[in-house]
Design an enzyme around this catalytic site. Sequence first.
Site, short mmCIF file in Angstrom:
data_model
loop_
_atom_site.label_atom_id
_atom_site.label_comp_id
_atom_site.label_asym_id
_atom_site.label_seq_id
_atom_site.Cartn_x
_atom_site.Cartn_y
_atom_site.Cartn_z
N ASP A 54 0.85 -1.20 0.00
CA ASP A 54 0.00 0.00 0.00
C ASP A 54 0.88 1.24 0.00
O ASP A 54 1.92 1.29 0.64
CB ASP A 54 -0.90 -0.01 1.25
CG ASP A 54 -1.95 1.09 1.21
OD1 ASP A 54 -3.12 0.78 0.86
OD2 ASP A 54 -1.59 2.25 1.48
N ILE A 55 0.47 2.21 -0.78
CA ILE A 55 1.23 3.46 -0.87
C ILE A 55 0.89 4.34 0.35
O ILE A 55 -0.28 4.47 0.72
CB ILE A 55 0.91 4.20 -2.17
CG1 ILE A 55 1.25 3.28 -3.37
CG2 ILE A 55 1.70 5.51 -2.27
CD1 ILE A 55 0.77 3.79 -4.70
N GLU A 104 -4.96 2.07 -4.23
CA GLU A 104 -3.49 2.11 -4.30
C GLU A 104 -2.91 0.94 -3.55
O GLU A 104 -1.82 1.00 -3.03
CB GLU A 104 -2.94 3.44 -3.76
CG GLU A 104 -3.83 4.15 -2.76
CD GLU A 104 -3.82 3.48 -1.40
OE1 GLU A 104 -4.69 2.59 -1.19
OE2 GLU A 104 -2.99 3.81 -0.54
P1 GH3 Z 1 -2.16 5.43 4.20
O1 GH3 Z 1 -0.75 5.76 4.31
O2 GH3 Z 1 -2.82 5.20 5.53
O3 GH3 Z 1 -2.42 4.29 3.25
O4 GH3 Z 1 -2.90 6.70 3.63
P2 GH3 Z 1 -3.48 6.85 2.24
O5 GH3 Z 1 -3.85 8.25 1.97
O6 GH3 Z 1 -2.60 6.21 1.21
O7 GH3 Z 1 -4.77 5.96 2.36
P3 GH3 Z 1 -6.25 6.27 2.09
O8 GH3 Z 1 -6.95 4.91 2.07
O9 GH3 Z 1 -6.76 7.28 3.03
O10 GH3 Z 1 -6.28 6.87 0.62
C1 GH3 Z 1 -6.07 6.12 -0.49
C2 GH3 Z 1 -5.97 7.04 -1.61
O11 GH3 Z 1 -5.49 6.41 -2.79
C3 GH3 Z 1 -7.27 7.63 -1.99
C4 GH3 Z 1 -7.13 7.96 -3.43
O12 GH3 Z 1 -6.83 9.33 -3.61
C5 GH3 Z 1 -5.89 7.16 -3.86
N1 GH3 Z 1 -6.21 6.38 -4.95
C6 GH3 Z 1 -6.89 5.20 -4.93
N2 GH3 Z 1 -6.98 4.73 -6.24
C7 GH3 Z 1 -6.33 5.64 -7.01
C8 GH3 Z 1 -6.07 5.70 -8.42
O13 GH3 Z 1 -6.50 4.83 -9.23
N3 GH3 Z 1 -5.37 6.75 -8.90
C9 GH3 Z 1 -4.92 7.70 -8.10
N4 GH3 Z 1 -4.24 8.71 -8.59
N5 GH3 Z 1 -5.15 7.67 -6.78
C10 GH3 Z 1 -5.86 6.65 -6.24
MG MG Z 2 -2.30 4.24 1.23
MG MG Z 3 -4.96 2.09 1.04
#
Ligand code: GH3
Ligand code: MG
Ligand code: MG
Length: 458
Positions: free
Chosen positions: A324-325, A368
């Site tokens: 996870d990012i 992500e």
């Molecule tokens: P954490 O370190 O706790 O994982 O924080 P986080 O912000 O990475 O986690 P959170 O689950 O709050 O947010 C995930 C984010 O990933 C939300 C969204 O903006 C981003 N994201 C999810 N899918 C995509 C995608 O297909 N493209 C892009 N650019 N961003 C995405």
């Molecule tokens: Mg994340």
């Molecule tokens: Mg996540």
Amino acid sequence: MRSKGTSIARNIEVYGSALQRLTDVLASPEVAGLAPELRNKLVFSLAGRSPDLGPIRIVDALGNVVADSESGRPREETVADHDYFLAQRDQQGLGLYISAPVKDRLGYGADSVALSRKLLDGNGAFAGIVSAVLRLGYLRTLFQHVDVGPHGVITLFSTDGTILVREPSLSNGTTDAGVRINTGWNFQRMLKEKTGSFVGRYTPDGVNRMRAFRQIDGLPLMIVVGLALDDIYAEWWQRATWSIVITALVCAGIIILAWRFKRELKRRELAESDLAELAKELSGMAVTDPLTGLGNRRHFDSLIQREWRRAARAKSVLSLLMIDIDHFKDFNDRYGHPQGDEVLRILAKSIGAGIRRPGDSGARYGGEEFAVILPDTDLRGALTVADNIRAAYMNREEPRALAGEPPTISIGVSSVRPAGGGETALVRSADQALYAAKENGRNRTETIALNGGRGATA
Ligand code: GH3
Ligand code: MG
Ligand code: MG
């Protein structure tokens, strides 16, 4: 051909038997005892009338005509010098005699032959003859009704080789009566065989004919029906030509059908290959994440189930990475989604670079979050893969294309030697390890070994 010749022969036989009947009646003592006038009336009424037969006459032993069916009273006439009288007078057991054809000599306006039978008196001595005249023109009319084709010939001749009737005539509209025919080999053969057929060239006109011949029963007469081979072949050719044309049409039809069939097959083949390509594309689409090119969630779900069962069967260790990012939301918020997408692509590439074995496979789990399935891999091996991925991600060249500092990643690793249960346990524990990595400050890898997961690779 044979049957027509036969029916004409029958006609002539009927004339012969009519005369036979007359002589029988005349010979009977009751009739012989009648007065001549009465006797003649009775006899001629018995003979009946026939358009082709001339008058029936009774001739005495000296050749004088004593009764005539047409005139009632005989003309004063003698036939003492005629062959049909002399023959009956001078020869025994002739039966029916047929004279040579006579050109109007008998005075009936056309070629005729005379038929005669002998009359005997009570002591069996020659008493005269009964005679009739057969008009050959009538026979010719009969012959004209026989269809012998455009070049056919039908001939009646006496067994001494004299033509009585030939139709069509070869000498200008007469019956050809009296013409002598070639009494060579074919003629001898006809006399001998009495009935049969042969193919031969006809001397007078040189036409090659198929000829059927038949001697008329008990009479010195032969009837020959000849069909020109050219006529027979013409009909045959016409039929053959039709057959050829029809066969050619059928062949052409088959060729066209075969060609169309082939074209249709080709068309279908093309359509099918297009379809197959499309299906492949669709099925690829069904399992591939378009952004990263990795397997999608659906692909992951089926793959993890399969690998779980396989590991359970093989009693091998199965490992799962959850990646996870970190703070990705912030990154997106700061640099925009396109930049975030770029990061996702970079991470996907790094996953591809970090896994080595053909059985290993990465998938986009959602958002992500990525998952990497590692069959036949224990916790240590899985940790190595996690390190490899992390290293590939950190040492990537693409970040230069990124606007800002790329976000770090957290990895949860879990390994298990499956024994009953389902794959969800493994997914949950990998998730827990990831959660722990986040809890412990992110940008790190945490592991959870379930039962047997720490063991050596099977
Ligand atoms: P954490 O370190 O706790 O994982 O924080 P986080 O912000 O990475 O986690 P959170 O689950 O709050 O947010 C995930 C984010 O990933 C939300 C969204 O903006 C981003 N994201 C999810 N899918 C995509 C995608 O297909 N493209 C892009 N650019 N961003 C995405
Ligand atoms: Mg994340
Ligand atoms: Mg996540």
